[in-house]
Design an enzyme around this catalytic site. Structure first.
Site, PDB file in Angstrom:
ATOM      1  N   GLY A  44      -1.704   7.406   0.991  1.00  0.00           N
ATOM      2  CA  GLY A  44      -1.904   7.535   2.422  1.00  0.00           C
ATOM      3  C   GLY A  44      -0.632   7.417   3.230  1.00  0.00           C
ATOM      4  O   GLY A  44       0.447   7.869   2.827  1.00  0.00           O
ATOM      5  N   ILE A  45      -0.752   6.796   4.378  1.00  0.00           N
ATOM      6  CA  ILE A  45       0.394   6.626   5.273  1.00  0.00           C
ATOM      7  C   ILE A  45       1.483   5.808   4.594  1.00  0.00           C
ATOM      8  O   ILE A  45       2.677   6.080   4.753  1.00  0.00           O
ATOM      9  CB  ILE A  45      -0.063   5.966   6.587  1.00  0.00           C
ATOM     10  CG1 ILE A  45      -0.964   6.923   7.374  1.00  0.00           C
ATOM     11  CG2 ILE A  45       1.134   5.561   7.447  1.00  0.00           C
ATOM     12  CD1 ILE A  45      -1.636   6.302   8.568  1.00  0.00           C
ATOM     13  N   GLY A  46       1.090   4.806   3.809  1.00  0.00           N
ATOM     14  CA  GLY A  46       2.074   3.973   3.129  1.00  0.00           C
ATOM     15  C   GLY A  46       2.976   4.771   2.216  1.00  0.00           C
ATOM     16  O   GLY A  46       4.179   4.513   2.127  1.00  0.00           O
TER      17      GLY A  46
ATOM     18  N   ASN B 294       1.483   3.236  -2.291  1.00  0.00           N
ATOM     19  CA  ASN B 294       1.095   4.184  -3.325  1.00  0.00           C
ATOM     20  C   ASN B 294       0.205   5.307  -2.820  1.00  0.00           C
ATOM     21  O   ASN B 294      -0.084   6.246  -3.559  1.00  0.00           O
ATOM     22  CB  ASN B 294       0.367   3.457  -4.459  1.00  0.00           C
ATOM     23  CG  ASN B 294      -0.894   2.779  -3.968  1.00  0.00           C
ATOM     24  OD1 ASN B 294      -0.825   1.786  -3.233  1.00  0.00           O
ATOM     25  ND2 ASN B 294      -2.061   3.273  -4.346  1.00  0.00           N
TER      26      ASN B 294
ATOM     27  N   TYR C 226     -13.306  -3.892  10.462  1.00  0.00           N
ATOM     28  CA  TYR C 226     -12.005  -3.222  10.338  1.00  0.00           C
ATOM     29  C   TYR C 226     -11.231  -3.316  11.661  1.00  0.00           C
ATOM     30  O   TYR C 226     -10.040  -3.656  11.669  1.00  0.00           O
ATOM     31  CB  TYR C 226     -12.204  -1.754   9.963  1.00  0.00           C
ATOM     32  CG  TYR C 226     -10.921  -0.963   9.938  1.00  0.00           C
ATOM     33  CD1 TYR C 226     -10.047  -1.057   8.860  1.00  0.00           C
ATOM     34  CD2 TYR C 226     -10.573  -0.122  10.992  1.00  0.00           C
ATOM     35  CE1 TYR C 226      -8.864  -0.329   8.833  1.00  0.00           C
ATOM     36  CE2 TYR C 226      -9.400   0.608  10.982  1.00  0.00           C
ATOM     37  CZ  TYR C 226      -8.544   0.500   9.896  1.00  0.00           C
ATOM     38  OH  TYR C 226      -7.368   1.206   9.883  1.00  0.00           O
TER      39      TYR C 226
ATOM     40  N   SER D 274      -3.702  -0.362  14.317  1.00  0.00           N
ATOM     41  CA  SER D 274      -4.535   0.821  14.455  1.00  0.00           C
ATOM     42  C   SER D 274      -4.860   1.022  15.924  1.00  0.00           C
ATOM     43  O   SER D 274      -4.983   0.061  16.700  1.00  0.00           O
ATOM     44  CB  SER D 274      -5.837   0.666  13.668  1.00  0.00           C
ATOM     45  OG  SER D 274      -6.767   1.676  14.009  1.00  0.00           O
TER      46      SER D 274
ATOM     47  N   GLY E 117       0.816  -1.204   0.000  1.00  0.00           N
ATOM     48  CA  GLY E 117       0.000   0.000   0.000  1.00  0.00           C
ATOM     49  C   GLY E 117       0.853   1.259   0.000  1.00  0.00           C
ATOM     50  O   GLY E 117       0.427   2.303   0.513  1.00  0.00           O
TER      51      GLY E 117
END
Length: 304
Positions: free
Chosen positions: A20-22, A18, A167, A142, A16
């Protein structure tokens, strides 16, 4: 907070990476001198993120590989595409948070959130293992996992489904996996390390622009000023993972999160407690995950 490494080139895979946080984890790691491999479900978004990193980090070495964690059958191909014989860092960051109240399944029949956030990463580590002899394997959890409970009899949320609860349970599963991996690595005398992190409260509106990956307007930034007293942007939410990946003082089995109330600030070491400290549930989850995915990091010896 970027830690700049020496001249020896090291390689990191960020799932991930690409967005957000990633994305910011990948940018930080590139700035520290690592060659970064972005695992992305979308080839176009992966290329865009790689371009954004190169624009920010002169001389950055960035590659992209296709990675769809919800499709277990595709992971062997994704692993074969990783352009490195060994990895020094793997950040298990990718994830989904669905808003649709209707339960969705993958092609393999697994609930989509649990499959993407946990099962896909579990299988990925198993398939990558020959390249992880001395790697730091950093799992992104999280803050919400602290209040979750894992129903081992209904991991797929077949009896009762709520997207937010699914989630939270998936993030708890990820953290339990991280701690169980750490225990097994220690028991096996492995040179690898299993680490857990969480980003605190990270908002898009507090995140600086990285076009075309993320663009924040002036109006959005101004409206978010009050929230900035308690929360932070995704660039800051990346810091615990970067710290766990790079800082030489970090040790196997640790949990890192933001300093102030676990919501914002520089990384600090936290104590795993409550559901995160349930070793029995973690071991049972490991066994269930191996059965559901059909792969098992069984080469990592379980404690006696």
């Amino acid at each position: 907070m970027t830690i700049v490494l020496g001249a020896i080139m090291r390689t990191a895979l960020v799932t991930g990476g690409n967005a957000g946080i990633g994305y910011f984890i990948a940018e930080h790691l590139a700035a520290a001198g690592l060659e970064v491999v972005l695992g992305s479900r979308s080839a176009a978004r992966g290329r865009a993120a790689a371009g954004a990193i190169r624009a920010r980090v002169p001389g950055a070495r960035v590659a992209c590989v296709p990675l769809d964690l919800a499709d277990l059958s595709s992971l062997t191909t994704s692993v074969a595409a990783v352009p490195a014989d060994h990895l020094d860092v793997v950040v298990l960051n990718a994830g989904v948070l669905l808003a649709d109240p209707i339960r969705r399944e993958t092609a393999a029949g697994h609930e989509l959130t649990f499959a993407t956030n946990h099962l896909g990463h579990f299988a990925l580590v198993a398939l990558l293992w020959p390249r992880l002899a001395k790697a730091r394997i950093v799992t992104q959890g999280s803050f919400t996992a602290r209040s979750a409970t894992l129903d081992l009899g209904d991991l797929q949320s077949t009896r009762s489904y709520d997207p937010k609860r699914a989630y939270e349970r998936s993030k708890l599963a990820q953290l339990l996996f991280a701690f169980e991996l750490a225990r097994r690595l220690e028991a096996a005398g492995s040179g690898a390390a299993g680490l857990a992190v969480h980003p605190g409260g990270a908002l898009d509106a507090l995140t600086p622009s990285r076009p075309p990956v993320h663009v924040r307007t002036t109006a959005q930034a101004l409206r978010a000023v009050p929230a900035g007293l308690v929360l932070q942007g995704k660039h800051a939410g990346a810091r615990p993972a970067v710290h766990a990946a790079l800082d030489p003082s970090v040790r196997n089995g640790q949990l890192w999160g933001p300093r102030f109330f676990g919501l914002r600030g520089r990384p600090r070491l936290e104590r795993a407690k409550g559901p995160l400290a349930d070793a029995e549930t973690a071991a049972r989850l490991w066994a269930a995950s191996a059965e559901l995915t059909g792969v098992d990091p069984g080469f990592v010896t379980a404690p006696a």
